[in-house]
Motif scaffolding. Structure first.
Motif, PDB file in Angstrom:
ATOM      1  N   VAL A  90       0.837  -1.199   0.000  1.00  0.00           N
ATOM      2  CA  VAL A  90       0.000   0.000   0.000  1.00  0.00           C
ATOM      3  C   VAL A  90       0.873   1.251   0.000  1.00  0.00           C
ATOM      4  O   VAL A  90       1.855   1.339   0.747  1.00  0.00           O
ATOM      5  N   TYR A  91       0.506   2.224  -0.813  1.00  0.00           N
ATOM      6  CA  TYR A  91       1.228   3.495  -0.870  1.00  0.00           C
ATOM      7  C   TYR A  91       1.256   4.145   0.521  1.00  0.00           C
ATOM      8  O   TYR A  91       0.232   4.274   1.183  1.00  0.00           O
ATOM      9  N   GLY A  92       2.438   4.537   0.957  1.00  0.00           N
ATOM     10  CA  GLY A  92       2.603   5.190   2.247  1.00  0.00           C
ATOM     11  C   GLY A  92       3.106   4.290   3.351  1.00  0.00           C
ATOM     12  O   GLY A  92       3.508   4.779   4.407  1.00  0.00           O
ATOM     13  N   TRP A  93       3.072   2.968   3.125  1.00  0.00           N
ATOM     14  CA  TRP A  93       3.496   2.015   4.159  1.00  0.00           C
ATOM     15  C   TRP A  93       4.990   2.175   4.455  1.00  0.00           C
ATOM     16  O   TRP A  93       5.773   2.449   3.547  1.00  0.00           O
ATOM     17  N   PRO A  94       5.445   2.041   5.710  1.00  0.00           N
ATOM     18  CA  PRO A  94       4.667   1.724   6.906  1.00  0.00           C
ATOM     19  C   PRO A  94       4.181   2.942   7.687  1.00  0.00           C
ATOM     20  O   PRO A  94       3.501   2.802   8.692  1.00  0.00           O
ATOM     21  N   ASP A  95       4.539   4.139   7.238  1.00  0.00           N
ATOM     22  CA  ASP A  95       4.159   5.334   7.993  1.00  0.00           C
ATOM     23  C   ASP A  95       2.669   5.630   7.897  1.00  0.00           C
ATOM     24  O   ASP A  95       2.090   6.233   8.804  1.00  0.00           O
ATOM     25  N   HIS A  96       2.059   5.244   6.776  1.00  0.00           N
ATOM     26  CA  HIS A  96       0.651   5.556   6.571  1.00  0.00           C
ATOM     27  C   HIS A  96      -0.086   4.375   5.959  1.00  0.00           C
ATOM     28  O   HIS A  96       0.501   3.555   5.253  1.00  0.00           O
ATOM     29  N   ALA A  97      -1.387   4.348   6.212  1.00  0.00           N
ATOM     30  CA  ALA A  97      -2.278   3.411   5.537  1.00  0.00           C
ATOM     31  C   ALA A  97      -2.761   4.064   4.242  1.00  0.00           C
ATOM     32  O   ALA A  97      -2.392   5.204   3.925  1.00  0.00           O
ATOM     33  N   CYS A  98      -3.580   3.345   3.487  1.00  0.00           N
ATOM     34  CA  CYS A  98      -4.199   3.882   2.279  1.00  0.00           C
ATOM     35  C   CYS A  98      -4.755   5.282   2.555  1.00  0.00           C
ATOM     36  O   CYS A  98      -5.338   5.528   3.616  1.00  0.00           O
ATOM     37  N   ASN A 131       3.023  -2.952  13.480  1.00  0.00           N
ATOM     38  CA  ASN A 131       2.904  -1.788  12.609  1.00  0.00           C
ATOM     39  C   ASN A 131       1.579  -1.062  12.822  1.00  0.00           C
ATOM     40  O   ASN A 131       1.520   0.175  12.783  1.00  0.00           O
ATOM     41  N   ILE A 132       0.508  -1.816  13.014  1.00  0.00           N
ATOM     42  CA  ILE A 132      -0.797  -1.205  13.250  1.00  0.00           C
ATOM     43  C   ILE A 132      -0.774  -0.366  14.521  1.00  0.00           C
ATOM     44  O   ILE A 132      -1.319   0.748  14.551  1.00  0.00           O
ATOM     45  N   ALA A 133      -0.145  -0.882  15.578  1.00  0.00           N
ATOM     46  CA  ALA A 133      -0.064  -0.133  16.831  1.00  0.00           C
ATOM     47  C   ALA A 133       0.678   1.184  16.640  1.00  0.00           C
ATOM     48  O   ALA A 133       0.269   2.230  17.158  1.00  0.00           O
ATOM     49  N   SER A 134       1.769   1.145  15.870  1.00  0.00           N
ATOM     50  CA  SER A 134       2.523   2.368  15.607  1.00  0.00           C
ATOM     51  C   SER A 134       1.696   3.349  14.787  1.00  0.00           C
ATOM     52  O   SER A 134       1.702   4.560  15.046  1.00  0.00           O
ATOM     53  N   LEU A 135       0.989   2.828  13.792  1.00  0.00           N
ATOM     54  CA  LEU A 135       0.146   3.671  12.951  1.00  0.00           C
ATOM     55  C   LEU A 135      -0.940   4.350  13.781  1.00  0.00           C
ATOM     56  O   LEU A 135      -1.181   5.567  13.633  1.00  0.00           O
ATOM     57  N   TRP A 141      -5.546   7.282  16.254  1.00  0.00           N
ATOM     58  CA  TRP A 141      -6.662   6.345  16.107  1.00  0.00           C
ATOM     59  C   TRP A 141      -6.660   5.292  17.212  1.00  0.00           C
ATOM     60  O   TRP A 141      -7.116   4.154  17.016  1.00  0.00           O
ATOM     61  N   ASP A 142      -6.197   5.636  18.378  1.00  0.00           N
ATOM     62  CA  ASP A 142      -6.016   4.670  19.465  1.00  0.00           C
ATOM     63  C   ASP A 142      -7.311   3.977  19.877  1.00  0.00           C
ATOM     64  O   ASP A 142      -7.285   2.856  20.392  1.00  0.00           O
ATOM     65  N   LYS A 143      -8.441   4.636  19.703  1.00  0.00           N
ATOM     66  CA  LYS A 143      -9.714   4.081  20.185  1.00  0.00           C
ATOM     67  C   LYS A 143     -10.329   3.058  19.231  1.00  0.00           C
ATOM     68  O   LYS A 143     -11.286   2.368  19.586  1.00  0.00           O
ATOM     69  N   ILE A 144      -9.838   2.966  17.999  1.00  0.00           N
ATOM     70  CA  ILE A 144     -10.415   2.041  17.026  1.00  0.00           C
ATOM     71  C   ILE A 144      -9.773   0.665  17.182  1.00  0.00           C
ATOM     72  O   ILE A 144      -8.560   0.522  16.996  1.00  0.00           O
ATOM     73  N   PRO A 145     -10.536  -0.383  17.526  1.00  0.00           N
ATOM     74  CA  PRO A 145      -9.970  -1.739  17.537  1.00  0.00           C
ATOM     75  C   PRO A 145      -9.526  -2.108  16.117  1.00  0.00           C
ATOM     76  O   PRO A 145     -10.297  -1.931  15.165  1.00  0.00           O
ATOM     77  N   TRP A 146      -8.304  -2.618  15.979  1.00  0.00           N
ATOM     78  CA  TRP A 146      -7.747  -2.833  14.636  1.00  0.00           C
ATOM     79  C   TRP A 146      -7.013  -4.168  14.633  1.00  0.00           C
ATOM     80  O   TRP A 146      -6.031  -4.352  15.346  1.00  0.00           O
ATOM     81  N   TYR A 147      -7.484  -5.089  13.812  1.00  0.00           N
ATOM     82  CA  TYR A 147      -6.980  -6.455  13.810  1.00  0.00           C
ATOM     83  C   TYR A 147      -6.239  -6.779  12.516  1.00  0.00           C
ATOM     84  O   TYR A 147      -6.404  -6.109  11.498  1.00  0.00           O
ATOM     85  N   THR A 148      -5.436  -7.842  12.580  1.00  0.00           N
ATOM     86  CA  THR A 148      -4.704  -8.333  11.425  1.00  0.00           C
ATOM     87  C   THR A 148      -5.432  -9.533  10.827  1.00  0.00           C
ATOM     88  O   THR A 148      -5.760 -10.486  11.537  1.00  0.00           O
TER      89      THR A 148
END
Length: 250
Positions: A90-98, A131-135, A141-148
């Motif tokens: 994905v463009y921007g990885w790992p500093d950014h998501a889509c 990486n998700i935790a760092s993002l 976006w700490d409050k959004i549950p985010w899974y792999t």
């Protein structure tokens, strides 16, 4: 920023008197109300969509390790699961998501209001939990549950090549059903409490809604709370709502 030259070249609407403007607005208000009624009718139709039982045991990676799709509900009845693109392709990885998925994440409102309607919002990506935790920390976006995603979930639910919101319902026996799916331009309007609830099987769960028989409903407005006081009875607020309902004849 739009330049002054671009603004000067625009073909602008007529400039009118306050009375003419009010008349024009009243005419538009008719269309606004038609749009609102059509949106409510669409949400009512969504609540009557057939359900598809989820029979696979999909596995995700969470902050504490392996979890099943059932765990993503966090004990609530409904789950809205958004597939966000964040991995090495994905463009921007790992500093950014889509870019588009990130814009959507920035729109997400306070999750306590969704939780009060027995609904969980979560994100899922192919990126690692590290990486998700760092993002999440970097982007606020700490409050959004985010899974792999670890298996064929994205392929099976139409989000392996494009983003989308899948909506699930957990019944009294912990069986899981897919109740709705929205993607493409439908995703761009998501983020508010109402946009999420209007794609769920139970809807907003308010007494004015057109829902199938037996669906849970509570008086409109009365369940609303400041996001830090949910779970506490507020009789004063209920009385204020009752008074307003009488005045407005709702």
């Amino acid at each position: 920023m739009t330049s002054n030259e671009q603004i000067a070249q625009m073909t602008k609407p007529a400039v009118v008197s306050p009375e003419e403007w009010q008349t024009a607005w009243q005419q538009m208000l008719v269309k606004e109300k038609e749009h609102t009624r059509a949106r409510d009718a669409l949400a009512a139709a969504r609540r009557r969509m057939p359900w598809l039982e989820v029979e696979k045991d999909y596995v995700f990676e969470g902050p504490q390790g392996k979890v099943l799709l059932l765990d993503l509900f966090e004990g609530r009845r409904q789950l809205v699961l958004y597939r966000a693109f964040y991995d090495s392709n994905v463009y921007g990885w790992p500093d950014h998501a889509c870019v588009g998925c990130s814009l959507g994440a920035d729109q997400v409102s306070h999750l306590s209001h969704l939780h009060a309607r027995d609904t969980t919002l979560a994100y899922a990506s192919r990126g690692s939990q590290e990486n998700i935790a760092s993002l999440k920390r970097r982007m606020g976006w700490d409050k959004i549950p985010w899974y792999t995603i670890t298996d064929e979930f994205d392929k099976d639910f139409g989000v392996d090549e494009w983003h989308g919101h899948n909506v699930f319902f957990r019944d009294e026996n912990d069986r899981i059903f897919r109740t709705y799916f929205i993607n493409n331009r439908g995703d761009e309007a998501m983020g508010s409490l109402w946009s999420y609830l209007d794609i769920t099987a139970l809807g907003r769960q308010e007494d004015w809604e057109d829902s199938p028989e037996g669906y849970p409903k509570t008086p409109r407005y009365k369940w609303w709370r400041w996001h830090d006081v949910y779970g506490k009875e507020d009789r004063k607020w209920s009385n204020l709502v009752d008074s307003a309902m009488v005045t407005l004849k709702l």
